[in-house]
Design an enzyme around this catalytic site. Structure first.
Site: not given
Ligand SMILES: *Cc1c(COP(=O)(O)O)cnc(C)c1O
Length: 423
Positions: A79-80, A171, A267, A377
């Site tokens: 996600g990041t 979150n 890759t 986080c």
């Molecule tokens: C967990 C989360 C992220 C980050 O995702 P990762 O896969 O840990 O990098 C970003 N945005 C939200 C809303 C999240 O809950």
């Protein structure tokens, strides 16, 4: 307040918003690619083609589920990274020379980007870095339940605005933002802007928390970019994708061999991509999702009611679904045919005034219950949660808060243990 009771046999995991365990079906789908199917997808011989086919199939699965074309899906490492690619990709493309796209041909004005004040740190810290690169940024405020104030969002738009990011679901407190409404407004606004020779505003949503509960059709949501990860939907960690609507151009973050349409060289993580697609397929299966939402919504309502009843002064953070069901005409999100929700069904977040959140978290841990103080986080910092401050909690109240996030294995027995066993 803290009587001694017997520790349960199994861990009671109430931190699914931090991460979820790997689904056994997902793990099984990944296994061949951690073993005999080890080829590099860029290799043209059989072993490579086998890996390429698995990636193609995963891309098609995800595209179909969100109403996109396969070419609009870029696999990333979570996600990041997806969020960073969206933000820096759009901003740096707008600023780059010789790309044929000149948003402000006659002026030397820095592009401007907007996000809500309660975005995940991957958005907020990217914005901070953008500001250091000379871009202009604005954070749009939210109300006491965490909903973005659309009038203030509209007021923040400038001629040089190129990008707005509003997360689909938060979150920490589970608030589901009116993304559909924002998308509709932006489509109208972009028509006017184009007529006035202004750059259209691209709309990104961080859907990492929402993928397990909400429909992610990109046309329905009206988004140009969308970030999703595997870690929150019973998939592998460090996997994710960015949806990029065709016609939207980005600068990559990572340069190299040109994989993922040149937007994410290196890759491919074949096993991870296969696992992500399998996890996403299960998360987006309407039948499974509706069953899950109904179960979790029920448990959520029960826990909220019991905590309010049992613990004096406990303050719910984020919207109360129970109350909002009555007033359903302004709800944007249907999780299923018959449930209308404005809060993720797996999120419960309370402020317990006078109790230090971190102590309570560690206390619950000693009973085998895993919960979270703010977002996992930002653990390691002692700063109060920016989300709780943004909805009007004081720094002390913010530090007295606990997030319970439910998942597939959560049962009413867990609640009863939590409420009657421990509290
Ligand atoms: C967990 C989360 C992220 C980050 O995702 P990762 O896969 O840990 O990098 C970003 N945005 C939200 C809303 C999240 O809950």
């Amino acid at each position: 307040m803290f009587p001694k009771i017997k520790k349960p046999k199994n861990l009671i995991y109430l931190d699914h918003a931090a991460t979820t365990p790997l689904d056994t079906v997902v793990k099984k789908a990944m296994e061949p690619f951690l073993g005999e199917k080890f080829g590099n997808p860029s290799s043209l011989y059989e072993k490579g083609r086998e890996a390429r086919a698995a990636i193609d199939e995963s891309r098609m699965t995800i595209a179909r589920l969100i109403g996109a074309r396969p070419s609009e899906i870029i696999f990333t490492a979570g996600g990041t990274e997806s969020v960073n690619l969206a933000i820096f990709g759009v901003a740096r493309f707008a600023n780059s020379v010789g790309n044929g796209f000149k948003p402000f041909p006659t002026r030397k004005i820095a592009p401007h980007l907007i996000a809500s004040a309660i975005e995940h740190h991957c958005v907020l810290n990217s914005f901070q870095a953008l500001a250091e690169e000379g871009f202009k940024t604005t954070l749009a405020p939210v109300d006491g339940d965490g909903f973005i104030n659309i009038d203030k969002l509209k007021a923040a738009v400038r001629p040089e605005t190129i990008f707005i990011s509003v997360m689909l679901a938060n979150n920490e407190i589970g608030t589901i933002q009116p993304v559909i409404e924002i998308g509709k407004w932006l489509r109208g606004l972009n028509h006017q802007r184009l007529a006035n020779h202004l750059s259209p505003i691209l709309f990104h949503t961080d859907a990492c928390q929402a993928a397990g509960s909400l429909d992610l059709n990109v046309d329905r949501l009206g988004v140009d970019l969308m970030s999703v990860n595997g870690s929150k939907i019973y998939g592998p960690k460090q996997t994710g994708f960015l949806y990029v609507r065709s016609g939207v151009y980005l600068k990559p973050l990572i340069y190299g061999g040109g994989q993922e349409a040149g937007l994410r060289s290196g890759t491919e993580n074949v096993a991870g991509i296969v696992g992500l697609a399998k996890a996403f397929e299960r998360a987006q299966d309407e039948k499974l999702r509706n069953l899950e939402i109904r179960k979790l919504g029920h448990l959520q309502g029960y826990l909220i009611k019991e905590i309010k009843k049992k613990i004096k002064g406990a303050l719910l953070n984020g919207p109360d679904n129970l109350k909002l069901e009555v007033n359903s005409q302004n709800n944007n999100y249907k999780s299923s045919a018959d449930t209308v929700i404005r809060r993720l069904p797996n999120n419960v977040n309370f402020t317990f005034k006078g109790v230090e959140g971190e102590s309570l978290m560690l206390y619950l841990d000693s009973y085998g219950i895993a919960v979270s103080t703010a977002s996992a986080c930002s653990t390691g910092t002692t700063d109060p949660s920016h989300v709780l401050l943004a909805i009007g909690r004081s720094p002390d109240e913010a530090k007295s808060s606990i997030r319970f996030s439910l998942g597939k294995t959560t049962t009413k027995k867990d609640w009863d243990y939590l409420i009657y066993g421990v509290a």
